[in-house]
Motif scaffolding. Sequence first.
Motif, short mmCIF file in Angstrom:
data_model
loop_
_atom_site.label_atom_id
_atom_site.label_comp_id
_atom_site.label_asym_id
_atom_site.label_seq_id
_atom_site.Cartn_x
_atom_site.Cartn_y
_atom_site.Cartn_z
N PRO A 110 13.44 -5.97 -35.98
CA PRO A 110 13.14 -4.97 -34.97
C PRO A 110 14.35 -4.72 -34.09
CG PRO A 110 11.64 -6.85 -34.80
CD PRO A 110 12.65 -7.19 -35.82
N PRO A 111 14.58 -3.50 -33.65
CA PRO A 111 15.75 -3.20 -32.82
C PRO A 111 15.60 -3.72 -31.40
CG PRO A 111 14.45 -1.23 -33.14
CD PRO A 111 13.82 -2.30 -33.99
N MET A 112 15.74 -5.03 -31.27
CA MET A 112 15.64 -5.69 -29.98
C MET A 112 17.01 -6.25 -29.62
SD MET A 112 12.16 -7.85 -30.59
CE MET A 112 10.59 -7.06 -30.93
N PRO A 113 17.80 -5.52 -28.86
CA PRO A 113 19.16 -5.97 -28.56
C PRO A 113 19.19 -7.17 -27.62
CG PRO A 113 18.65 -4.01 -27.31
CD PRO A 113 17.50 -4.22 -28.25
N ALA A 114 20.22 -7.98 -27.77
CA ALA A 114 20.44 -9.10 -26.86
C ALA A 114 21.49 -8.69 -25.83
CB ALA A 114 20.91 -10.33 -27.63
N PHE A 115 21.59 -9.47 -24.77
CA PHE A 115 22.51 -9.13 -23.69
C PHE A 115 23.49 -10.27 -23.38
CE2 PHE A 115 18.79 -6.51 -23.29
CZ PHE A 115 19.32 -5.25 -22.99
N TYR A 116 23.51 -11.31 -24.23
CA TYR A 116 24.39 -12.43 -23.96
C TYR A 116 25.85 -12.12 -24.28
CZ TYR A 116 23.59 -13.25 -29.00
OH TYR A 116 23.47 -13.11 -30.35
N GLY A 117 26.10 -11.02 -24.95
CA GLY A 117 27.48 -10.68 -25.30
C GLY A 117 28.12 -9.72 -24.32
N ASP A 118 27.55 -9.63 -23.11
CA ASP A 118 28.09 -8.75 -22.07
C ASP A 118 28.11 -7.30 -22.51
OD1 ASP A 118 29.08 -8.23 -19.52
OD2 ASP A 118 31.16 -8.31 -20.19
N GLN A 119 27.04 -6.89 -23.21
CA GLN A 119 26.93 -5.51 -23.64
C GLN A 119 26.87 -4.59 -22.43
OE1 GLN A 119 25.28 -8.01 -25.03
NE2 GLN A 119 25.58 -7.89 -27.23
N GLN A 120 27.66 -3.52 -22.44
CA GLN A 120 27.78 -2.63 -21.30
C GLN A 120 27.31 -1.20 -21.60
OE1 GLN A 120 28.84 -3.64 -18.17
NE2 GLN A 120 28.85 -5.70 -19.03
N LYS A 121 27.38 -0.81 -22.86
CA LYS A 121 27.08 0.57 -23.24
C LYS A 121 25.98 0.61 -24.29
CE LYS A 121 31.27 1.01 -24.64
NZ LYS A 121 32.52 1.54 -25.22
N VAL A 122 25.39 1.79 -24.44
CA VAL A 122 24.37 1.98 -25.47
C VAL A 122 24.94 1.63 -26.84
CG1 VAL A 122 22.96 3.69 -26.67
CG2 VAL A 122 23.07 3.71 -24.18
N GLU A 123 26.18 2.02 -27.06
CA GLU A 123 26.83 1.74 -28.35
C GLU A 123 26.87 0.24 -28.63
OE1 GLU A 123 28.05 5.71 -27.01
OE2 GLU A 123 28.02 3.74 -26.04
N ASP A 124 27.07 -0.57 -27.59
CA ASP A 124 27.10 -2.03 -27.76
C ASP A 124 25.73 -2.55 -28.21
OD1 ASP A 124 29.73 -2.04 -26.82
OD2 ASP A 124 29.10 -2.38 -24.75
N LEU A 125 24.67 -1.99 -27.65
CA LEU A 125 23.32 -2.41 -28.00
C LEU A 125 22.98 -1.99 -29.42
CD1 LEU A 125 21.52 -1.47 -24.65
CD2 LEU A 125 22.48 -3.67 -25.32
N VAL A 126 23.42 -0.80 -29.81
CA VAL A 126 23.20 -0.32 -31.18
C VAL A 126 23.96 -1.20 -32.17
CG1 VAL A 126 23.63 1.59 -32.78
CG2 VAL A 126 22.73 2.05 -30.49
N ASP A 127 25.21 -1.52 -31.83
CA ASP A 127 26.02 -2.37 -32.71
C ASP A 127 25.38 -3.74 -32.90
OD1 ASP A 127 27.87 -0.43 -33.18
OD2 ASP A 127 29.49 -1.36 -32.03
N PHE A 128 24.75 -4.27 -31.86
CA PHE A 128 24.11 -5.58 -31.99
C PHE A 128 23.00 -5.52 -33.05
CE2 PHE A 128 20.76 -8.60 -31.07
CZ PHE A 128 21.46 -9.80 -30.94
N VAL A 129 22.17 -4.50 -32.97
CA VAL A 129 21.06 -4.37 -33.93
C VAL A 129 21.59 -4.17 -35.35
CG1 VAL A 129 19.09 -2.94 -34.61
CG2 VAL A 129 19.44 -3.53 -32.20
N VAL A 130 22.55 -3.28 -35.50
CA VAL A 130 23.12 -3.02 -36.82
C VAL A 130 23.80 -4.28 -37.36
CG1 VAL A 130 24.83 -1.68 -38.12
CG2 VAL A 130 23.34 -0.55 -36.45
N GLY A 131 24.46 -5.01 -36.47
CA GLY A 131 25.08 -6.27 -36.89
C GLY A 131 24.06 -7.27 -37.39
N LYS A 132 22.91 -7.32 -36.75
CA LYS A 132 21.84 -8.23 -37.18
C LYS A 132 21.31 -7.83 -38.56
CE LYS A 132 21.26 -11.36 -34.01
NZ LYS A 132 21.31 -12.82 -34.32
N VAL A 133 21.29 -6.54 -38.83
CA VAL A 133 20.88 -6.07 -40.16
C VAL A 133 21.90 -6.53 -41.21
CG1 VAL A 133 20.58 -4.02 -41.60
CG2 VAL A 133 19.59 -4.09 -39.30
N LEU A 134 23.16 -6.35 -40.91
CA LEU A 134 24.22 -6.78 -41.84
C LEU A 134 24.19 -8.29 -42.05
CD1 LEU A 134 27.11 -4.56 -40.45
CD2 LEU A 134 25.77 -4.16 -42.53
#
Length: 200
Positions: A155-179
Amino acid sequence: MKPYVVAVTGASGAIYGVRLLRFFAENNIPVELVVSDTAKIVMKEELGIEAGEGELLLKLGIENTAKIHLHDFHDFTAPIASGSYPTEGMIIIPCSMGTLGAIASGLSQNLIHRAADCTIKEGRKLVLVPRETPLSAIHLENMLKLARLGVRMVPPMPAFYGDQQKVEDLVDFVVGKVLDQFGMVHALYPRWVGSFRSAE
C-alpha cells in the motif's frame, strides 16, 4: 532480460505508476505496459495529462520508450495474456479495489485481470499497490486471499524517517518499496540504519 508487466488502473495515485515507468525507462528495463481506460481519466484529473495511445508515454515525460511496449487494455491477444510468455513478474500501481477484487475472484474481464491471473498461475511475483482508504472488510478479505497465494501487497504508505520534504520524496519511497519486492537496486529513498541518538 525478461520484461516486467506494469499495469496502471483507475485508482487515485497515477503518479506512482508514472514514477515507476520513469525508473524503468531510465534504467533500460523492458516493460509490457497496460493502462486502463479509467486510469487515463485519472491521469487527466490528477496530472493534467491527456493523450492518445501513440503519445501517452511522451506526455508522461518518458523519453526513452524503446523498451516499453504499450498494450491495449482490451487486447486479449497480447503476449502477456498467456502464461507461456516469459516475464519477471507484474506490478499493478496503483491498484483499484475493483481490479483487486476481480483478481481475487479469478475473473478476467480485461488484459490487466488476465495478465495478473497468468502471473499467479505461473508462480511469478505479483505486486499490488492498493490505493483506497478506509478499507472495508471486503477489501481486507480480498487482500488476505491474494496474500495467502503469495501476492505482495505494498500500500502507498510513505515513511518519514528519511527526512522526506517533498511530494516527490514520498512517491519515491513507495516506488522504492515496490522495487524492493523484486530485489532491484535503486536509490529512491534512504535506508534506515538505526537511531543516531547517543546513549544516555
